[in-house]
Design an enzyme around this catalytic site. Structure first.
Site, PDB file in Angstrom:
ATOM      1  N   ASN A  84      -0.728 -34.222  -6.006  1.00  0.00           N
ATOM      2  CA  ASN A  84      -1.920 -34.591  -5.245  1.00  0.00           C
ATOM      3  C   ASN A  84      -2.821 -35.492  -6.079  1.00  0.00           C
ATOM      4  O   ASN A  84      -3.157 -35.154  -7.227  1.00  0.00           O
ATOM      5  CB  ASN A  84      -2.715 -33.334  -4.891  1.00  0.00           C
ATOM      6  CG  ASN A  84      -2.091 -32.561  -3.745  1.00  0.00           C
ATOM      7  OD1 ASN A  84      -0.925 -32.749  -3.429  1.00  0.00           O
ATOM      8  ND2 ASN A  84      -2.871 -31.698  -3.131  1.00  0.00           N
ATOM      9  N   VAL A  85      -3.203 -36.614  -5.494  1.00  0.00           N
ATOM     10  CA  VAL A  85      -4.041 -37.568  -6.217  1.00  0.00           C
ATOM     11  C   VAL A  85      -5.188 -38.017  -5.324  1.00  0.00           C
ATOM     12  O   VAL A  85      -4.962 -38.571  -4.245  1.00  0.00           O
ATOM     13  CB  VAL A  85      -3.233 -38.816  -6.637  1.00  0.00           C
ATOM     14  CG1 VAL A  85      -4.081 -39.721  -7.517  1.00  0.00           C
ATOM     15  CG2 VAL A  85      -1.959 -38.427  -7.361  1.00  0.00           C
ATOM     16  N   HIS A  94      -1.687 -29.843  -7.984  1.00  0.00           N
ATOM     17  CA  HIS A  94      -2.989 -30.371  -7.547  1.00  0.00           C
ATOM     18  C   HIS A  94      -3.704 -30.932  -8.771  1.00  0.00           C
ATOM     19  O   HIS A  94      -3.376 -30.601  -9.899  1.00  0.00           O
ATOM     20  CB  HIS A  94      -3.829 -29.255  -6.920  1.00  0.00           C
ATOM     21  CG  HIS A  94      -3.464 -28.970  -5.496  1.00  0.00           C
ATOM     22  ND1 HIS A  94      -4.330 -29.166  -4.449  1.00  0.00           N
ATOM     23  CD2 HIS A  94      -2.307 -28.521  -4.950  1.00  0.00           C
ATOM     24  CE1 HIS A  94      -3.725 -28.851  -3.320  1.00  0.00           C
ATOM     25  NE2 HIS A  94      -2.495 -28.444  -3.591  1.00  0.00           N
ATOM     26  N   GLY A  95      -4.705 -31.776  -8.513  1.00  0.00           N
ATOM     27  CA  GLY A  95      -5.466 -32.330  -9.629  1.00  0.00           C
ATOM     28  C   GLY A  95      -4.631 -33.297 -10.451  1.00  0.00           C
ATOM     29  O   GLY A  95      -4.654 -33.263 -11.686  1.00  0.00           O
ATOM     30  N   ASP A 133      -4.979 -31.183   3.622  1.00  0.00           N
ATOM     31  CA  ASP A 133      -5.172 -30.726   2.243  1.00  0.00           C
ATOM     32  C   ASP A 133      -6.236 -29.618   2.233  1.00  0.00           C
ATOM     33  O   ASP A 133      -7.298 -29.756   2.863  1.00  0.00           O
ATOM     34  CB  ASP A 133      -5.645 -31.939   1.414  1.00  0.00           C
ATOM     35  CG  ASP A 133      -5.629 -31.688  -0.075  1.00  0.00           C
ATOM     36  OD1 ASP A 133      -4.843 -30.831  -0.525  1.00  0.00           O
ATOM     37  OD2 ASP A 133      -6.392 -32.372  -0.798  1.00  0.00           O
ATOM     38  N   HIS A 134      -5.959 -28.519   1.537  1.00  0.00           N
ATOM     39  CA  HIS A 134      -6.931 -27.423   1.362  1.00  0.00           C
ATOM     40  C   HIS A 134      -7.532 -26.907   2.659  1.00  0.00           C
ATOM     41  O   HIS A 134      -8.754 -26.740   2.772  1.00  0.00           O
ATOM     42  CB  HIS A 134      -8.069 -27.869   0.431  1.00  0.00           C
ATOM     43  CG  HIS A 134      -7.638 -28.049  -0.989  1.00  0.00           C
ATOM     44  ND1 HIS A 134      -7.302 -26.995  -1.811  1.00  0.00           N
ATOM     45  CD2 HIS A 134      -7.446 -29.165  -1.715  1.00  0.00           C
ATOM     46  CE1 HIS A 134      -6.928 -27.457  -2.988  1.00  0.00           C
ATOM     47  NE2 HIS A 134      -6.998 -28.786  -2.965  1.00  0.00           N
ATOM     48  N   HIS A 140      -9.081 -30.120 -10.438  1.00  0.00           N
ATOM     49  CA  HIS A 140      -9.504 -31.215  -9.557  1.00  0.00           C
ATOM     50  C   HIS A 140     -10.631 -32.039 -10.175  1.00  0.00           C
ATOM     51  O   HIS A 140     -11.520 -31.488 -10.822  1.00  0.00           O
ATOM     52  CB  HIS A 140     -10.021 -30.666  -8.221  1.00  0.00           C
ATOM     53  CG  HIS A 140      -8.961 -29.975  -7.403  1.00  0.00           C
ATOM     54  ND1 HIS A 140      -8.805 -28.613  -7.411  1.00  0.00           N
ATOM     55  CD2 HIS A 140      -8.019 -30.458  -6.567  1.00  0.00           C
ATOM     56  CE1 HIS A 140      -7.807 -28.285  -6.591  1.00  0.00           C
ATOM     57  NE2 HIS A 140      -7.313 -29.387  -6.073  1.00  0.00           N
ATOM     58  N   GLY A 141     -10.596 -33.341  -9.925  1.00  0.00           N
ATOM     59  CA  GLY A 141     -11.697 -34.218 -10.347  1.00  0.00           C
ATOM     60  C   GLY A 141     -11.470 -34.798 -11.731  1.00  0.00           C
ATOM     61  O   GLY A 141     -10.408 -34.605 -12.343  1.00  0.00           O
TER      62      GLY A 141
HETATM   63  P1  13P Z   1      -7.713 -35.094  -8.089  1.00  0.00           P
HETATM   64  O1  13P Z   1      -8.959 -35.602  -7.421  1.00  0.00           O
HETATM   65  O2  13P Z   1      -7.994 -34.477  -9.418  1.00  0.00           O
HETATM   66  O3  13P Z   1      -6.646 -36.104  -8.116  1.00  0.00           O
HETATM   67  O4  13P Z   1      -7.163 -33.868  -7.194  1.00  0.00           O
HETATM   68  C1  13P Z   1      -6.696 -34.145  -5.917  1.00  0.00           C
HETATM   69  C2  13P Z   1      -6.154 -32.910  -5.276  1.00  0.00           C
HETATM   70  O5  13P Z   1      -5.582 -32.055  -5.904  1.00  0.00           O
HETATM   71  C3  13P Z   1      -6.312 -32.800  -3.825  1.00  0.00           C
HETATM   72  O6  13P Z   1      -5.841 -31.586  -3.335  1.00  0.00           O
END
Ligand code: 13P
Length: 294
Positions: free
Chosen positions: A230-231, A208-209, A82-83, A178-179
């Site tokens: 993505n979680v 994402h997010g 991821d990323h 994200h977050g």
């Molecule tokens: P969240 O923490 O908001 O679920 O985002 C996760 C994410 O996008 C990881 O790439």
């Protein structure tokens, strides 16, 4: 079984459902996700980012764990970086057997994002590993980036990006971040843009997010063409909540039983999530029920 993320997303794209990609930073999380997938007859993507690998989910330890757990189940499991941004880390992940790497050049100037993503694509594809890119920028909920329209993905630019980089999946910015969002806030997603992106690209799109997005948004996002969600934050919270509950009910609970409680809590969370995004029941005895595996 461990498979390429491209194969998982090809089926999801063809049959219009979403697959959970959970940031799983230890054995308990990876096992929770993979066993939930087996019970739900659903594919799953296990992932971690460079910071998570540095802090806790060390690559040398977690890759064999994920491979072993994936080998024990019938459903498809992918392992994703991821990323990724550092070339050496991405190369290490490809060599270690990740079945997808994400190159996140979304903070770079456009041409630089194209150039670097194309190089990573060529490298990864040559080694049988698929690639996720990002265009537009999914920022941080704490900075209210979800409301910043300047960061959203432009469909015409996305078409140019995909044709010049050869990515297998594209992370798009359509209103998530994200977050954790501020208390009580549910993000407003740009479904019209998503529709245009899907119509233009016709390929697996990534959200994402995923945390805190709300069930209705998630369902509409999947219906609009999102295939990978993505979680991280919500999954970690599910583990933490389960530990707190166990402690509240029985303060003398020991460490092992706290870990077991967290694993069970995450597993239930994942199973519920899979039902919402439509991946439950897609694979029976390792075969896509729609028969469209690559
Ligand atoms: P969240 O923490 O908001 O679920 O985002 C996760 C994410 O996008 C990881 O790439």
């Amino acid at each position: 079984m461990l498979v390429s993320m491209k194969a998982i997303l090809a089926d999801a794209n063809e049959h219009n459902y979403g697959v959970m990609a959970m940031n799983s930073i230890n054995i308990e999380m990876a096992r929770a996700g993979i066993l939930a997938a087996e019970e739900e007859h659903s594919p799953i993507i296990i992932q971690f980012g460079p910071g998570q690998m540095k802090n806790h989910a060390h690559m040398e330890e977690m890759v064999p764990v994920v491979k072993e757990l994936a080998a024990r189940v019938h459903v498809p499991v992918a392992l994703n970086l991821d990323h990724g941004s550092d070339f050496h880390i991405i190369a290490d992940c490809i060599n270690a057997g990740f079945t997808n790497v994400m190159f996140d050049g979304s903070s770079l100037e456009y041409e630089e994002n194209v150039k670097r993503t194309a190089i990573i694509s060529a490298l990864a594809h040559g080694m049988g590993c698929s690639v996720e890119g990002e265009l537009g920028h999914v920022g941080q909920a704490a900075d209210a980036d979800d409301d910043n329209l300047d960061l959203y993905t432009n469909p015409d630019q996305a078409l140019d990006f995909v044709s010049r980089t050869g990515v297998d999946a594209l992370a798009v910015a359509i209103g998530t971040a994200h977050g954790a969002y501020p208390k009580g806030k549910i993000p407003r997603l740009d479904f019209e843009r998503l529709h245009l992106l899907k119509e233009t690209l016709k390929m697996p799109l990534v959200l994402h997010g995923g945390s805190g997005s709300g069930e209705e948004n998630l369902k509409k996002a999947v219906a609009g063409g999102i295939n990978k969600i993505n979680v991280c934050t919500d999954a970690w919270q599910a583990g933490k909540d389960a530990m707190l509950k166990a402690l509240e009910e029985k303060p003398e609970t020991d460490y092992m039983h706290l870990c077991m409680a967290a694993e069970e809590g995450i597993k239930q969370f994942v199973k519920d999530y899979m039902k919402v995004i439509g991946s439950s029941g897609r694979y029976i005895y390792g075969e896509s029920v729609s028969g469209s595996r690559e």
